[in-house]
Design a protein around this motif. Structure first.
Motif, PDB file in Angstrom:
ATOM      1  N   MET A  27       0.841  -1.198   0.000  1.00 47.98           N
ATOM      2  CA  MET A  27       0.000   0.000   0.000  1.00 47.98           C
ATOM      3  C   MET A  27       0.880   1.254   0.000  1.00 47.98           C
ATOM      4  SD  MET A  27      -3.289  -0.866   0.254  1.00 47.98           S
ATOM      5  CE  MET A  27      -4.209  -2.352   0.572  1.00 47.98           C
ATOM      6  N   GLN A  54       2.480   2.056  -3.345  1.00 48.63           N
ATOM      7  CA  GLN A  54       1.534   2.594  -4.337  1.00 48.63           C
ATOM      8  C   GLN A  54       1.241   4.067  -4.085  1.00 48.63           C
ATOM      9  OE1 GLN A  54      -1.990   0.178  -5.679  1.00 48.63           O
ATOM     10  NE2 GLN A  54      -1.410  -1.012  -3.882  1.00 48.63           N
ATOM     11  N   GLY A 113      -5.097   2.900   6.676  1.00 42.22           N
ATOM     12  CA  GLY A 113      -6.034   3.072   5.561  1.00 42.22           C
ATOM     13  C   GLY A 113      -6.168   1.845   4.681  1.00 42.22           C
ATOM     14  N   CYS A 114      -5.795   0.691   5.224  1.00 40.29           N
ATOM     15  CA  CYS A 114      -5.897  -0.538   4.430  1.00 40.29           C
ATOM     16  C   CYS A 114      -7.341  -0.977   4.232  1.00 40.29           C
ATOM     17  CB  CYS A 114      -5.125  -1.670   5.098  1.00 40.29           C
ATOM     18  SG  CYS A 114      -5.853  -2.266   6.638  1.00 40.29           S
ATOM     19  N   ASN A 158     -10.898   3.978   3.416  1.00 39.43           N
ATOM     20  CA  ASN A 158      -9.551   3.532   3.052  1.00 39.43           C
ATOM     21  C   ASN A 158      -8.748   4.722   2.542  1.00 39.43           C
ATOM     22  OD1 ASN A 158      -9.780   3.741   0.069  1.00 39.43           O
ATOM     23  ND2 ASN A 158     -11.295   2.116   0.332  1.00 39.43           N
ATOM     24  N   ASP A 198      -9.937   6.342  -0.830  1.00 40.77           N
ATOM     25  CA  ASP A 198     -11.132   7.185  -0.768  1.00 40.77           C
ATOM     26  C   ASP A 198     -10.914   8.440   0.071  1.00 40.77           C
ATOM     27  OD1 ASP A 198     -12.454   5.354  -2.245  1.00 40.77           O
ATOM     28  OD2 ASP A 198     -13.751   4.613  -0.643  1.00 40.77           O
ATOM     29  N   ALA A 238     -15.020   5.703  -5.962  1.00 39.34           N
ATOM     30  CA  ALA A 238     -13.705   6.298  -5.776  1.00 39.34           C
ATOM     31  C   ALA A 238     -12.848   6.224  -7.036  1.00 39.34           C
ATOM     32  CB  ALA A 238     -12.987   5.615  -4.622  1.00 39.34           C
ATOM     33  N   CYS A 280      -6.907  -8.843   5.952  1.00 40.15           N
ATOM     34  CA  CYS A 280      -8.154  -8.108   5.671  1.00 40.15           C
ATOM     35  C   CYS A 280      -9.354  -8.954   6.086  1.00 40.15           C
ATOM     36  CB  CYS A 280      -8.190  -7.764   4.185  1.00 40.15           C
ATOM     37  SG  CYS A 280      -9.818  -7.329   3.562  1.00 40.15           S
ATOM     38  N   PRO A 307     -12.782  -8.424   6.074  1.00 44.93           N
ATOM     39  CA  PRO A 307     -13.894  -8.587   5.124  1.00 44.93           C
ATOM     40  C   PRO A 307     -13.533  -9.494   3.950  1.00 44.93           C
ATOM     41  CG  PRO A 307     -13.652  -6.279   5.752  1.00 44.93           C
ATOM     42  CD  PRO A 307     -12.474  -7.004   6.316  1.00 44.93           C
ATOM     43  N   VAL A 345      -4.833   0.166  -5.802  1.00 42.76           N
ATOM     44  CA  VAL A 345      -5.592  -0.653  -4.842  1.00 42.76           C
ATOM     45  C   VAL A 345      -5.172  -0.178  -3.453  1.00 42.76           C
ATOM     46  CG1 VAL A 345      -6.056  -2.982  -4.020  1.00 42.76           C
ATOM     47  CG2 VAL A 345      -5.743  -2.556  -6.466  1.00 42.76           C
ATOM     48  N   LEU A 346      -5.875   0.821  -2.972  1.00 41.78           N
ATOM     49  CA  LEU A 346      -5.479   1.510  -1.739  1.00 41.78           C
ATOM     50  C   LEU A 346      -6.488   1.284  -0.632  1.00 41.78           C
ATOM     51  CD1 LEU A 346      -4.273   4.779  -3.458  1.00 41.78           C
ATOM     52  CD2 LEU A 346      -2.859   2.940  -2.542  1.00 41.78           C
ATOM     53  N   GLY A 347      -7.024   0.104  -0.605  1.00 43.70           N
ATOM     54  CA  GLY A 347      -7.980  -0.311   0.397  1.00 43.70           C
ATOM     55  C   GLY A 347      -8.527  -1.650  -0.051  1.00 43.70           C
ATOM     56  N   LEU A 348      -8.759  -2.508   0.907  1.00 46.44           N
ATOM     57  CA  LEU A 348      -9.225  -3.846   0.554  1.00 46.44           C
ATOM     58  C   LEU A 348     -10.518  -4.176   1.302  1.00 46.44           C
ATOM     59  CD1 LEU A 348      -5.831  -5.792   0.651  1.00 46.44           C
ATOM     60  CD2 LEU A 348      -7.105  -5.083  -1.369  1.00 46.44           C
ATOM     61  N   GLU A 358     -16.016  -1.968  -4.049  1.00 48.13           N
ATOM     62  CA  GLU A 358     -15.022  -1.682  -3.018  1.00 48.13           C
ATOM     63  C   GLU A 358     -15.564  -2.002  -1.638  1.00 48.13           C
ATOM     64  OE1 GLU A 358     -13.793   2.547  -1.708  1.00 48.13           O
ATOM     65  OE2 GLU A 358     -12.678   2.070  -3.518  1.00 48.13           O
TER      66      GLU A 358
END
Lengths: 169, 159
Positions: free
Chosen positions: A78, A81, A120-121, A153, A156, B16, B57, B59, B120-123, B140
């Motif tokens: 993360m 990126q 923020g993952c 995250n 967003d 997003a 993660c 979820p 991909v800045l959130g999973l 998302e």
């Protein structure tokens, strides 16, 4: 009294107790009231210790002397990126080697150093990294630690808002 | 009806990073954890569920078993599930894949693949790719799995 209204009362009393506890907690030191690092949730970080993304952005752009050290305590993938400019990768808080890296990043700092941690993952309530990282800094004696509240995250709540971003290692 | 379906999918797509929706899905070639060569271009003609996940993660762990069920149920009708682990290394991924008994390809992701898909800045993040290779939806966070299944059913019906 119906069963439903009984449960509502129980919930209200519980919520009041939590609020009273938060209000009574001393503010002079990084606070934590979770369990072991491995099971600490981001939601265990007291509200008073949270900082909102917009507030951090202003702080970093203000050019004042109160700029914090910003540490990313999530995954390296993360971070590579996209990350907050100037922030330092400090390892995932959910892993013991991540907490070791975090400790090494702050080992030479004064205990009153202003530090902001972020991840923020995942949505805040699911983040496995923030709680343990916050607790680690608390256990190390740091007294001026804030946790960046990222509701959904990093994509967003920071990148998509047009806030400054760097990429790479 | 097709137009209505497309509108529905567009509305369901994540807000997003909408830029990839309706555009060709970025092509990649990876080797799965089981040694299988995965070429997204070779999946043209199938509906692809491309899921980005990680072992840390929560979820994601909820969704993956459902994806496994869908692979069994809809695989013969043209669904291909591909999971991309965004863990920093594969050490912890293999045991989770075994534990969850995932019977679809799992590949390791990286910064490049993440950026290719808009960051991909959130999973978790899931892309639904139609039979013509275009991104139909970007979903998302912990998904409404019933809604996602309906989208898959719609895409499988589109020829």
């Amino acid at each position: 009294m119906t069963r439903c209204s009984f449960y509502v009362r129980v919930c209200l009393v519980g919520a009041l107790a939590v609020l009273l506890f938060l209000g009574a907690a001393p503010q002079s030191r990084a606070q934590f009231f979770g369990g072991e690092a491995s099971s600490a949730s981001a939601t265990s970080i007291p509200q008073a210790q949270l900082i909102q993304p917009d507030a951090l952005r202003h702080l970093l752009q203000s050019g004042g002397t109160q700029k914090p050290l910003v540490l990313q305590v999530g995954s390296h993938m993360m971070y590579s990126q996209a990350h907050i400019p100037g922030s330092v990768y400090a390892g995932p808080g959910a892993e013991s080697n991540g907490l070791q890296l975090l400790a090494s990043k702050v080992s030479s700092l004064p205990k009153n150093k202003f530090i902001v941690i972020y991840c923020g993952c995942c949505p805040w309530s699911h983040c496995p990294n923030m709680g343990p990282a916050y607790k680690k800094l608390h256990d190390l004696g740091f007294t001026n630690v804030k946790a960046l509240y990222i509701a959904n995250n990093f994509g967003d709540d920071w990148v998509a808002k047009g806030y400054p971003v760097d990429s790479g290692n | 009806m097709v137009a209505a379906g497309c509108l529905f999918l567009a509305l369901c797509a994540g807000a997003a990073q909408p830029s990839l929706v309706h555009k060709p899905a970025p092509i990649f070639v990876r080797t799965s954890l089981s040694g299988q060569r995965i070429d997204l271009a070779a999946c043209r003609g199938k509906v692809v569920l491309l899921n980005f996940w990680a072992t840390w993660c929560g979820p994601c762990q909820v969704e993956l078993p459902r994806f496994s069920e869908w692979q069994k149920q809809y695989g013969p009708k043209g669904l291909q599930v591909i999971a991309v682990s965004m863990d920093d290394d594969s050490t912890g991924v293999r045991p989770v894949v075994r534990k969850l008994n995932l019977d679809f390809p799992v590949v390791m992701g990286d910064e490049r693949l993440g950026k290719l898909y808009g960051g991909v800045l959130g999973l978790p993040v899931t892309f639904l790719i139609s039979r013509d290779g275009k991104v139909a939806a970007r979903i998302e966070g912990g998904a409404d799995l019933q809604a996602m299944e309906r989208q898959i059913q719609q895409l499988l019906a589109l020829h």
